[in-house]
Design an enzyme around this catalytic site. Structure first.
Site, mmCIF file in Angstrom:
data_model
loop_
_atom_site.group_PDB
_atom_site.id
_atom_site.type_symbol
_atom_site.label_atom_id
_atom_site.label_comp_id
_atom_site.label_asym_id
_atom_site.label_seq_id
_atom_site.Cartn_x
_atom_site.Cartn_y
_atom_site.Cartn_z
ATOM 1 N N GLY A 65 -10.976 -118.256 -3.327
ATOM 2 C CA GLY A 65 -11.736 -117.339 -4.182
ATOM 3 C C GLY A 65 -11.557 -115.909 -3.712
ATOM 4 C CE1 TYR A 68 -16.054 -106.495 -9.247
ATOM 5 C CE2 TYR A 68 -18.309 -106.880 -8.532
ATOM 6 C CZ TYR A 68 -17.384 -106.748 -9.541
ATOM 7 O OH TYR A 68 -17.771 -106.859 -10.840
ATOM 8 C CE LYS A 86 -16.587 -114.970 2.631
ATOM 9 N NZ LYS A 86 -17.995 -114.697 2.341
ATOM 10 C CG ASP A 196 -24.149 -109.719 -5.988
ATOM 11 O OD1 ASP A 196 -24.597 -110.108 -7.080
ATOM 12 O OD2 ASP A 196 -22.940 -109.547 -5.770
#
Ligand SMILES: Nc1ncnc2c1ncn2[C@@H]1O[C@H](COP(=O)(O)OP(=O)(O)OP(=O)(O)O)[C@@H](O)[C@H]1O
Length: 419
Positions: A65, A68, A86, A196
């Site tokens: 995945g 932003y 990541k 978020d």
């Protein structure tokens, strides 16, 4: 920073200010006073820890995945389980916007990296079964570039898929979220708000919800001068809170999280197909969270009560106890390969596989489905300990299986003896 690309002294100053601000933002999360840079480490003495030296030997297998700010890839390191790596998304909006404004690739990389640094530090400080596990993190100490978090791997939380899954699994996701929010409301860093709050901030690991995106977490309650500063605004609802003597909007982080849990998760996942006897309790949760009448502690209690009832089978006390008399048990066989019919929502796409508390519940379900003529109780269990039962419209292909029992409707049972 590279000075090559500076368009103006102003831009340079702004980027430096931004960098300092991001540094300041993460300083309070460090356990020690010298909130310096992150050095590469594995996760302490943890058996799951992955050392940075292992990074070079890892094989990148798939893109999991990207958002932003960050990109996540699957990395294989046999014989261990695969992990998620990541790092900064160089093609993401954060990087693009920074480059448009400052034209400094290295400075922008550092700026965007702060978000990942913040996430790593928060993952170190906030540990909970519903927060993704940090197995290690690495940084190229010389340049400050190339920061990587090594995480346990999950799968993206697909809302559409979840909507099609059994209520028990959807309840599990909501319960995990509530347990997480309860922890965040009184975490070692104080009350944490997830600014978020959408399904893409979470992944599933073996059906369990885990928070993976923490860069937008806020660990401070908002400050205020008066009550009018303490407004929680959502598209369809506003809530007002009290400005305390300490000039903070008390409890606002907790309530923000809870209302977001209601509007992004509970509303879609919880009421639909809840067991009839549990529906009043579910409705109560929907009312209290939709109106923010109760805090996260009471909400967690309500969830745990539902779990307790669901596990114990108390909600099934009205089942006709003699319904099982209509079935003949054939032990040591399984009806795998018999003609199946589909039902919804089933644990298997091929047939009708549902979880049951007992054989009596399975018999009651079979009675209520016109196609059902037999069911097989397997030795597999769901996360709550319920049995998996497979319902069939025919029982013509019985095969030996010591771990399962086939229950055949009596009017059809005489046929079994002939098989
Ligand atoms: N441990 C993991 N295992 C599998 N997939 C993951 C993992 N962590 C993150 N992902 C996937 O990678 C995506 C990007 O990660 P993350 O949300 O941290 O990046 P981001 O740039 O902050 O995203 P956003 O733009 O949504 O804020 C997630 O939406 C998720 O689907």
């Amino acid at each position: 920073f590279s000075t090559r690309n500076w368009r103006s002294e102003d831009a340079k100053k702004t980027l430096l200010e931004e960098l300092r601000a991001r540094q300041q933002e993460i300083l309070p999360f460090y356990p020690t006073k010298d909130g310096d840079t992150l050095s590469g480490t594995s996760a302490g003495s943890d058996v799951d820890a992955v050392a940075c030296s292992q990074l070079a030997r890892m094989q990148i297998a798939a893109l999991l995945g990207s958002g932003y700010t960050k990109t996540v890839v699957q990395a294989l390191l046999p014989p261990g389980p695969s992990v998620a790596l990541k790092s900064v998304n160089h093609r993401g909006s954060d990087m693009r916007q920074c480059l448009e404004q400052f034209h400094d690739p290295m400075g922008c990389h550092q700026l965007v990296s702060f978000k990942l640094k913040k996430e790593i530090i928060l993952l170190q400080r906030l540990q909970h079964p519903n927060i993704i596990k940090l197995k290690g993190h690495c940084q190229d100490g010389r340049t400050g570039r190339g920061i990587t978090a090594i995480l346990e791997q999950g799968t993206p939380l697909e809302m559409i898929q979840l909507l099609q899954s059994p209520w028990e699994e959807r309840f599990r996701v909501c319960l995990g979220l509530v347990r997480l929010l309860h922890y965040l409301s009184q975490s070692p860093l104080g009350s944490v708000a997830l600014l978020d709050f959408q399904s893409r901030q979470f992944v599933l690991v073996d059906g369990e919800l885990k928070l993976t995106d923490l860069d937008d977490a806020n660990v401070k309650e908002p400050t205020c001068q008066s009550d009018s500063d303490c407004m929680l605004q959502f598209p369809l609802r506003n809530f007002s809170f009290h400005c305390s003597e300490q000039r903070i909007c008390e409890g606002m982080n907790e309530m923000r999280n809870l209302y977001n849990a209601y509007r992004y998760f509970f509303m879609y996942l919880l009421p639909h197909q809840a067991p009839p006897m549990l529906q009043p309790l579910v409705k109560e949760i929907m009312n209290s969270t939709g109106e923010l009448k109760k805090g996260i502690a009471s909400t967690l209690e309500a969830f745990e009560e539902i779990l307790h009832i669901f596990k114990s089978g108390h909600h099934l006390e009205n089942l006709p106890p003699l319904v099982i008399r209509d079935y003949v048990a054939v032990r040591g066989v399984s009806s795998v390969g018999s003609v199946n019919y589909r039902c919804w929502p089933s644990y298997s796409h091929q047939g009708c596989v549902l979880s049951v508390h007992s054989v009596t519940e399975a018999a009651d379900i079979c009675r209520s489905q016109p196609q059902c003529s037999s069911f097989t109780v397997q030795d597999q269990r769901t996360w709550t300990g319920r049995l998996l039962a497979s319902f069939q419209s025919s029982f013509s292909h019985l095969v030996p299986d010591v771990n399962s029992v086939v229950y055949v409707r009596k009017m059809k049972a005489s046929l079994v003896q002939a098989l």
